[in-house]
Every structure is written in C-alpha cells, then in structure tokens.
Motif scaffolding. Sequence first.
Motif, PDB file in Angstrom:
ATOM      1  N   CYS A  45       0.913  -1.158   0.010  1.00 12.60           N
ATOM      2  CA  CYS A  45       0.045   0.070  -0.117  1.00 12.60           C
ATOM      3  C   CYS A  45       0.767   1.293   0.117  1.00 12.60           C
ATOM      4  N   GLU A  57      -4.514   7.560   6.101  1.00  9.92           N
ATOM      5  CA  GLU A  57      -5.729   6.991   6.276  1.00  9.92           C
ATOM      6  C   GLU A  57      -6.153   6.342   4.892  1.00  9.92           C
ATOM      7  N   ALA A  58      -5.300   6.789   3.873  1.00 11.36           N
ATOM      8  CA  ALA A  58      -5.598   5.993   2.550  1.00 11.36           C
ATOM      9  C   ALA A  58      -4.581   4.872   2.909  1.00 11.36           C
ATOM     10  N   GLU A  70      -6.806   2.327   4.822  1.00  9.59           N
ATOM     11  CA  GLU A  70      -7.802   1.885   4.026  1.00  9.59           C
ATOM     12  C   GLU A  70      -7.539   0.961   2.913  1.00  9.59           C
ATOM     13  N   CYS A  71      -6.490   1.038   2.366  1.00 11.14           N
ATOM     14  CA  CYS A  71      -5.890   0.044   1.440  1.00 11.14           C
ATOM     15  C   CYS A  71      -5.504  -1.125   2.094  1.00 11.14           C
ATOM     16  N   ASN A 130      -7.089  -2.427   5.063  1.00 16.41           N
ATOM     17  CA  ASN A 130      -8.308  -3.112   5.378  1.00 16.41           C
ATOM     18  C   ASN A 130      -8.959  -3.713   4.190  1.00 16.41           C
ATOM     19  N   SER A 131      -8.743  -3.150   3.070  1.00 17.34           N
ATOM     20  CA  SER A 131      -9.577  -3.584   1.811  1.00 17.34           C
ATOM     21  C   SER A 131      -8.964  -4.874   1.327  1.00 17.34           C
TER      22      SER A 131
END
Length: 331
Positions: A229, A266-267, A270-271, A273-274
């Motif tokens: 990520c 945050e990005a 999010e990456c 967790n996706s």
Amino acid sequence: MAGILKAALVLCLVLAVPLTAEEPLATLGGEPIYESDLEIDADWHKLERQRHEMREKLMNSKIAERLLAQEAERREVTVEVLLQQEILPMVGQPTGKEVQDFYNSQKAQINRPLKEVRDELVRVMQQQKFQRHVSDFVKRLFASADVKILLDPPRLPVDLDGIRARGPKDAPVTVVEYSDFQCPFCKRVQPTLAELATEYEKEVRWGFKDMPLSEIHPEAVRAAQAARCADDQGKFWEFRARLFEQELFTDKTYTDLAKELKIKDEALLECINSGKHEEAVMADFREARGFGIEGTPGFLINGIFLSGAQGAEVFREIIDSELGRDAEADN
C-alpha cells in the motif's frame, strides 16, 4: 527415509542424461510427453539442489586430490610424505585444558569418565585439527592454481514481471529476496544487503518478494500488504526499510510510519483493510513454496538459491561468479 534416498538416486540418474525436445520421456497414443510438459514441484527443486550439492562435494574432493598430487610431484615426494611435512608439525598435542573443554562439550554423548576416554579424545582432536590444516593447505593451493569451476548450479525460474526492484534494469545480476517483515533473521540480514547494494551499485538489481510465515508471524501478511500500500504512494523501499526496524506490528505502527514518510496514513490504512494486495502477497508466498523455499529469508541470485541470513562474503562469492560468467559471455 530409504524411499526418499531411492527417489533421489533415481532422479540423479535421470538428470544425468540431458533431455531435448527430440527425446520424449514417454508417448501416449503416439503423442510424445517431454520434460517441459512436466509440472515441476517443490520436491523436484529440492532434489535438484541436493544432487548439485552432492556433485559439488565430489568435484571439490577430486580437485583437492589432484592439487595435492600435483604439489607432491612438484616436490618430488608422495602425497603422504607431503602431508607429513606440511601438516603434521602444526597438529601437535592438545593441552590438558583443550582436552577438558572438548570433553565437557561432548560429555552428555560420551557418558564415561574423562580418564577412560582421554587417549581416544586426543586422537579425535588431532584428527580434526589435521583435517582443518589439510583443508587450509588445499585452499592455498587452489588460490594459486588454474582452476575453473564449470559446474552450473540449478536455477529457479523466478517470475520478474512487475517485481518491486531497484538498481540498474540492465544489471547482469538480479538478486530476489523472499522475506517476512516479522522475521528476525530477515531483519538481521538487512545491513548486509545495504552494504552489498552500495558495493555492487552498477552490477546488481535488487528485487523483493513476500514470504509471510503467518503460522508463526500472525501480522506478517498484513505487514506485507502495508508495504504494498505504501508502494501505491511511491514509498515502498522507504516503508520496507522502516518496517524491518519495528518490534510491534499494529495499525498504529503503519499509520505512524506513513506520517513519518509523508504519505497519506488514512489512505494507507484503508488500502490495508480492503485486502487489495492480499492475493499478490500470497502469490509470492506460493511461488516461494513451489520452489521448495521453506524459511526466510531466501534469495535467488540469477535464479541460484541461497538460504538464510548469510554474511556478505557468501553473497559476494555467488555474485562475483555470476559477473565472471557474464564477462566470459561477452568475450
């Protein structure tokens, strides 16, 4: 065990005969089956490495034998006399402390009083010392002899398409690291890799693949995804380096590193967790397992397997050999 040894011997005999497209292994209804049609698995790759190690050991033994014979001929003596002249004076008699220390290190296996086994231990110690000095003597003869090693080790067909790599794209040597961010041995070898990257700045391209051992490192898969990520934001190598310095692997670890490296935390989270990169991580893992790589770190140097957190000199030996092969090919 007997079955494995038998299979290894059969494989050695099979591999000793070079196979070509014109030499099928079998036919079915007149249709040939070639070696290239076989699905090579991890056990096959392991047996290839074992066969190479066996051949290399026998080759080195034969080289040593001939070097000693040539040196004996040069001095106009027999090999036995040569070793008596060159080696025996350095063997000597072990001291009482050396015998006691040796006994203490083997006490559980010996299970007899020292006074009963002292003479036998002295003989064993002298024999071991003799062998060490013979080995050193052969190395000196080897260094001054015209020896060319032509035995090529097995090379694993690593997929370099889209690999995360740095260094010259046209470098004659490519080193691929299979690693686990929670692995202490992977962490230990990083300074060595940094040293070698500086030393071979123009000759080596360095690639990285994931091999998370999740059965013993529960956060390894997630850490590997975090690095990927970070790669999405152009900071893979920086993030990778900092990950290897961590003791605790949590979401806060990843976001703190993101802030430190000035990427969007945050990005990044999010990456992770996706699960965007989970399949890519596991594809690397499956590739490593398919090659018979069982632990980390593992390295492929132009496809030649090297296991563990080795010292710089071990890497240099293979890299320099590959550079020599490349130079010969150019001439």
